[in-house]
Write an enzyme that holds these catalytic residues in place. Structure first.
Site, mmCIF file in Angstrom:
data_model
loop_
_atom_site.group_PDB
_atom_site.id
_atom_site.type_symbol
_atom_site.label_atom_id
_atom_site.label_comp_id
_atom_site.label_asym_id
_atom_site.label_seq_id
_atom_site.Cartn_x
_atom_site.Cartn_y
_atom_site.Cartn_z
ATOM 1 N N ARG A 227 0.829 -1.215 0.000
ATOM 2 C CA ARG A 227 0.000 0.000 0.000
ATOM 3 C C ARG A 227 0.862 1.263 0.000
ATOM 4 O O ARG A 227 0.510 2.266 0.634
ATOM 5 C CB ARG A 227 -0.955 0.025 1.200
ATOM 6 C CG ARG A 227 -1.727 -1.251 1.440
ATOM 7 C CD ARG A 227 -2.612 -1.637 0.304
ATOM 8 N NE ARG A 227 -3.240 -2.937 0.538
ATOM 9 C CZ ARG A 227 -3.932 -3.586 -0.382
ATOM 10 N NH1 ARG A 227 -4.086 -3.095 -1.596
ATOM 11 N NH2 ARG A 227 -4.470 -4.747 -0.106
ATOM 12 N N GLU A 350 -5.553 -11.884 8.809
ATOM 13 C CA GLU A 350 -5.297 -11.973 7.370
ATOM 14 C C GLU A 350 -4.204 -12.983 7.054
ATOM 15 O O GLU A 350 -3.281 -12.727 6.275
ATOM 16 C CB GLU A 350 -4.944 -10.579 6.811
ATOM 17 C CG GLU A 350 -6.064 -9.577 7.032
ATOM 18 C CD GLU A 350 -5.834 -8.190 6.446
ATOM 19 O OE1 GLU A 350 -4.673 -7.804 6.299
ATOM 20 O OE2 GLU A 350 -6.833 -7.510 6.155
ATOM 21 N N ARG A 400 -17.711 -8.251 11.095
ATOM 22 C CA ARG A 400 -16.268 -8.020 11.286
ATOM 23 C C ARG A 400 -15.996 -6.826 12.214
ATOM 24 O O ARG A 400 -15.001 -6.799 12.930
ATOM 25 C CB ARG A 400 -15.631 -7.778 9.915
ATOM 26 C CG ARG A 400 -14.234 -7.218 9.973
ATOM 27 C CD ARG A 400 -13.619 -7.204 8.608
ATOM 28 N NE ARG A 400 -12.457 -6.328 8.564
ATOM 29 C CZ ARG A 400 -11.782 -6.068 7.460
ATOM 30 N NH1 ARG A 400 -12.145 -6.608 6.309
ATOM 31 N NH2 ARG A 400 -10.722 -5.288 7.487
ATOM 32 N N ASP A 429 -11.662 -0.830 8.419
ATOM 33 C CA ASP A 429 -10.329 -0.770 7.822
ATOM 34 C C ASP A 429 -10.147 0.505 7.005
ATOM 35 O O ASP A 429 -10.196 0.456 5.782
ATOM 36 C CB ASP A 429 -10.142 -2.008 6.918
ATOM 37 C CG ASP A 429 -8.713 -2.165 6.452
ATOM 38 O OD1 ASP A 429 -7.847 -1.441 6.963
ATOM 39 O OD2 ASP A 429 -8.477 -3.022 5.588
ATOM 40 N N GLU A 457 -4.586 4.408 1.042
ATOM 41 C CA GLU A 457 -4.997 3.127 0.462
ATOM 42 C C GLU A 457 -6.417 3.152 -0.098
ATOM 43 O O GLU A 457 -6.649 2.800 -1.255
ATOM 44 C CB GLU A 457 -4.872 2.035 1.533
ATOM 45 C CG GLU A 457 -5.385 0.695 1.062
ATOM 46 C CD GLU A 457 -5.340 -0.383 2.137
ATOM 47 O OE1 GLU A 457 -4.796 -0.126 3.232
ATOM 48 O OE2 GLU A 457 -5.839 -1.489 1.876
HETATM 49 O O1 GCW Z 1 -6.279 -2.630 4.934
HETATM 50 C C1 GCW Z 1 -5.542 -3.765 5.006
HETATM 51 C C2 GCW Z 1 -4.581 -3.665 3.876
HETATM 52 C C3 GCW Z 1 -3.464 -4.646 3.998
HETATM 53 C C4 GCW Z 1 -2.810 -4.428 5.352
HETATM 54 C C5 GCW Z 1 -3.843 -4.631 6.440
HETATM 55 C C6 GCW Z 1 -3.289 -4.343 7.814
HETATM 56 C C7 GCW Z 1 -0.504 -4.740 5.880
HETATM 57 O O2 GCW Z 1 -5.295 -3.853 2.687
HETATM 58 O O3 GCW Z 1 -2.566 -4.423 2.948
HETATM 59 O O4 GCW Z 1 -1.723 -5.305 5.526
HETATM 60 O O5 GCW Z 1 -4.913 -3.757 6.231
HETATM 61 O O6 GCW Z 1 -3.512 -3.243 8.294
HETATM 62 O O7 GCW Z 1 -2.659 -5.197 8.392
#
Ligand code: GCW
Length: 883
Positions: A227, A350, A400, A429, A457
């Site tokens: 990102r 993730e 979530r 997010d 992002e």
């Molecule tokens: O928003 C998401 C992003 C990921 C990122 C993740 C996080 C580093 O798309 O790229 O990973 O959050 O914050 O861990």
């Protein structure tokens, strides 16, 4: 002959006339500078008067061109009138100790004064023998005058700036509680000079609101940045730390100038190799580059390291061998980096390894690592971004947004003192609008930090102007009403509310090797703003915008007014044309997170659902009928969101599922709001272009001016792509037409597929709303040169032509547009947008202004594909030029 797109030549103004300002030796500071006899500027003017070989004899222009590298630290010369205020400014600087930090402070001060006031200060020792600037800690001040005392004891990193008489000499005092504080004081005084402030009654004390003021950079060891939109890593290349760390040192300078005291240099999706014995000495070099700026090095770690790197058969945080492994690692690090800041941890998130593999909690894991670092003063920033990305979307109770609170709130009080829970500002997010994460109010016996994302992002990836400070301020001012008392988030994370010694801010910066760090000079306002808020969250958005603009673009009131207005309205504008009413950024969440992709968030396990269907839209997160998320807030906050009646329009769809005909507090229906806000957003970006163009003569630097203009024009086209994609999707799904008859009706457009095609063939674009009419034309082998043409049948007049084409990232296709055989424009589609496909990420607009058309004129667009890029066209819009 195909030519690359032309930038205005160095000495040619837009009207084709010679631009005298470009020869100005002090051109960075705006239009108000006066030329001095004998100055280079005046010499240039004379030369210009007698010669046409301009580029050979006046090369200063490019040398002075500002590429954004110095960001807000340009130290551009003040005007003569401004300088006159500093007539009695001291000629000497006295530094009270010999530390590396104070050497930095001294050199920076001399550099800044030389740049802005044109004077080189002498360095002296001991007590002042003349009017001087004194740099040192408050404690050291006593050595030169027992009466010199800051009005109160300064907390860590604080500073005191004052005008005082020492031994009958007028002196300026810059005194920190520590050397780092003194360095911050130096930068603060230089800012005052940049603003041309009067220093005759200088008396100011500043203390940071937050002990932790860190940036995180998500850099991978191969040099890519997750990102990141500003080029490759300044830290790593090809699996190692870069040999030349001068950019790191300059980054340290930028960070120190706004009070940042820590930097985590690698991706939170961490590579275990970072902790390898042969890698740690390389990291020590990074720490060395930061140290003179008071920036401590931190790293992200992978919790499976004891196994994947250390060769153990487990990484169970409660296993004694795992504990010893982390202890040994901490000793090794301390040996090389004595001021090591600590570890940042992303786990059970993730796909990252974490304590859940052994049935352990985040507290078990965080404490194991924290105990290892404790003897050496290191911290563990444990991220609360822990969630299941395989949620069953069919279950309406799944959510979530609940995850962070559900997991961490029960662990409150179970963490070591050097653990800080790093909490993303919203529960999902970094979406364009989210409520404050309830976890920010849910930890009373544990330190917390708010995580903000500087890199854009979900906010246009630095290609769109989106000043995030106003958005962050909404979260920081969000009152959690803990115990029915005023408890704004900013006072919780600073540690004030629950009396925590640690706490603060972490900002995901992701700067890169691009000259201007973030890929767009305007995006630097977000890095600046983040740091200023970390220092003082009570600063207003307007004050921060004002500071940044003046430091970056000069003290011209017209520039300030215009740019501040652009910055301050840019986030609501971005929200308007992307994700309305709290539904989230309606982007392609499965791919780039860049272009429109309304449906991508549905029917998958990632949980970024907005639940839009034929009947309505929104997530029911109420306690009464929804996921129960609202219940994670204090009772008073619950009242704000549990009912439709109380919930503000801006967050309606985050908390409730409603029909498209539900009437908002604004009086509009939801669907009409979606249509209107998208049109308003796109219209506002159009104004941004005009606003920026209006200050062309004052911005004073063509390189920056042109690069920002190009971005804004690009954004203008992109806002229309977003507008059309989102509106058409909702029109199709809801079946409710736009009351203003705009959506789906584009009278000025001619679809490429309906033109006369030579070599071009029509294709369907997926998702269909990301191309006008769902189709485009592509130039595919065996054709190597295609054309689409038609005859104009509208009223004669002057028009703007908008060519909508697709700029894939797998080639450099060329385009040319001509009128009755006369070329109007040509360009190369060589942008590096985040996709190789036709669709919402790549749809791009080329504008050709001021074209006179008559009935029957032939307009022809030619395309030459390159590599995988098929010179794809969507439509041509012939827009009447308003009078
Ligand atoms: O928003 C998401 C992003 C990921 C990122 C993740 C996080 C580093 O798309 O790229 O990973 O959050 O914050 O861990």
């Amino acid at each position: 002959m195909w030519a690359l797109p032309r930038l205005p030549s160095l000495f040619q103004s837009r009207k084709g006339e010679v631009d005298l300002t470009l020869c100005h030796s002090e051109r960075n500071v705006g239009s108000q500078r006066q030329l001095q006899p004998g100055s280079i500027g005046l010499r240039c003017l004379r030369v210009l008067a007698v010669t046409t070989f301009l580029t050979q004899i006046c090369p200063l222009r490019s040398a002075r061109a500002d590429n954004g590298y110095d960001a807000w630290l340009r130290y551009a010369p003040l005007t003569e009138t401004e300088r006159a205020k500093y007539g009695s400014f001291p000629a000497a600087v006295i530094v009270l100790n010999n530390s590396a930090l104070l050497h930095t402070a001294e050199a920076e001060f001399i550099r800044g004064v030389r740049g802005m006031l044109g004077r080189t200060l002498r360095v002296e020792k001991g007590v002042p023998q003349e009017s001087s600037v004194i740099l040192g800690t408050s404690a050291e001040l006593h050595s030169i005058g027992s009466h010199l005392r800051s009005p109160k004891n300064l907390s860590a990193d604080g500073y005191w700036l004052a005008k005082d008489r020492i031994r009958r000499h007028d002196c300026i005092i810059i005194a920190g509680s520590t050397d780092r504080g003194t360095l911050y004081g130096v930068f603060a005084l230089l800012r005052k000079i940049a603003f041309a402030e009067d220093l005759s009654h200088l008396q100011e004390m500043q203390e940071p609101a937050n002990p932790v003021r860190w940036v995180n950079d998500w850099d991978n060891l191969d040099g890519r940045i997750e990102r990141g939109y500003g080029g490759r890593s300044i830290f790593f290349a090809d699996g190692s730390v870069r040999p030349d760390l001068s950019r790191v040192s300059d980054y340290g300078r930028l960070l120190a100038s706004v009070g940042i005291n820590g930097c985590v240099v690698n991706n939170v999706n961490a590579d275990p190799r970072l902790l390898a014995p042969n890698f740690l000495p390389q990291l020590a070099r990074v720490a060395d580059a930061f140290r003179p700026w008071g920036v401590r090095l931190g790293i992200s770690v992978d919790l499976s390291s004891p196994k994947s790197l250390g060769g153990l058969d487990t990484f169970d945080p409660l296993d004694p061998r795992v504990r010893s492994w982390w202890k040994e690692k901490a000793i090794e690090i301390d040996h090389l980096i004595p001021d090591f800041a600590g570890f940042l941890v992303k786990a059970d998130s993730e796909g990252r390894a974490g304590p859940s593999s052994y049935g352990r909690t985040p507290a078990d894991a965080a404490n194991t690592v924290a105990r290892a670092l404790q003897p050496y003063g290191g911290m563990v920033m444990y991220r609360a971004f822990v969630y299941d990305h395989h949620l069953d979307w069919r279950n309406p109770k799944n959510d979530r947004a609940r995850a962070a609170y559900d997991i961490f709130h029960p662990l409150d009080g179970k963490f070591e003192d050097n653990v800080i829970i790093q909490i993303k500002h919203g529960p999902i997010d970094f979406q364009v609008r989210e409520p404050a994460s309830p976890l920010l109010g849910g930890l009373e016996k544990t330190s917390g930090a708010i995580e903000l994302q500087i890199t854009q992002e979900y906010m246009g990836q630095q290609r769109h102007l989106c000043f995030l400070v106003p958005m962050w301020k909404e979260t920081l001012d969000f009152d959690m009403r803990v115990g029915n008392h005023p408890t704004p988030v900013k006072n919780i994370v600073s540690g004030r509310v629950f009396h925590r010694a640690l706490g603060g801010f972490a900002g995901v910066a992701n700067v890169g090797l691009d000259a201007n760090w973030l890929g767009n000079p305007m995006a630097m306002a977000n890095l600046y703003g983040f740091a200023r808020l970390a220092w003082d969250p009570n600063l207003s958005s307007a004050a921060i915008a004002y500071e940044w603009t003046r430091l970056t673009l000069g003290n011209n009131p017209e520039v300030d007014r215009t740019v501040d207005a652009m910055l301050l309205s840019s986030w609501p504008t971005y929200e308007n044309y992307t994700g309305p009413l709290g539904a989230g950024t309606l982007t392609d969440i499965l791919g780039s997170h860049y272009g429109p992709g309304v449906e991508s968030s549905e029917r998958n396990g990632w949980g970024q659902w907005h639940r839009a269907d034929h009947d309505g839209i929104g997530m029911d997160r109420t306690v009464a009928t929804g996921t129960g998320y609202v219940g994670q807030y204090s009772p008073e906050v619950q009242k704000e969101f549990e009912t439709l009646a109380a919930t503000p329009d801006s967050l309606l769809l985050f908390f409730h599922h409603v029909s498209y005909t539900y009437r908002l507090k604004s009086g509009k229906t939801v669907i009409q709001h979606i249509y209107d806000s998208h049109y308003e957003g796109a219209e506002r970006v159009h104004e941004f272009v005009r606003m920026w163009e209006s200050i062309r003569n004052f911005v004073g630097d063509d390189e920056r001016y042109e690069s920002v203009l190009a971005r804004l024009k690009y954004q203008e086209g992109r806002a229309i792509v977003w507008r059309d994609a989102v509106c058409n999707w909702f029109l199709r799904v809801s079946g409710i037409p736009d009351a203003k008859s705009r959506v789906g009706q584009y009278p000025n457009r001619t679809e490429a597929e309906s033109m006369q095609l030579q070599g071009y063939e029509p294709v369907d674009v997926e998702p269909s709303e990301t191309a006008s009419g769902g189709k485009a034309v592509v130039c595919r082998a065996p054709a190597s040169n295609c054309a689409a043409s038609f005859h104009f049948s509208g009223a004669p007049g002057t028009y703007q032509l908008n060519v909508q084409y697709f700029d894939q990232n797998n080639g450099k296709a060329k385009f040319r547009i001509s009128l009755n055989g006369r070329q109007l424009d040509e360009w190369v589609a060589d942008d590096t947008l985040p996709n190789a496909k036709l669709g919402g990420d790549t749809s791009t607009r080329r504008q050709i202004r001021g074209v006179t058309l008559h009935q029957g004129d032939e307009i022809r667009i030619e395309g030459i594909p390159d590599g995988g890029e098929l010179a794809a066209l969507d439509y041509l819009e012939i827009e009447p030029v308003s009078k």
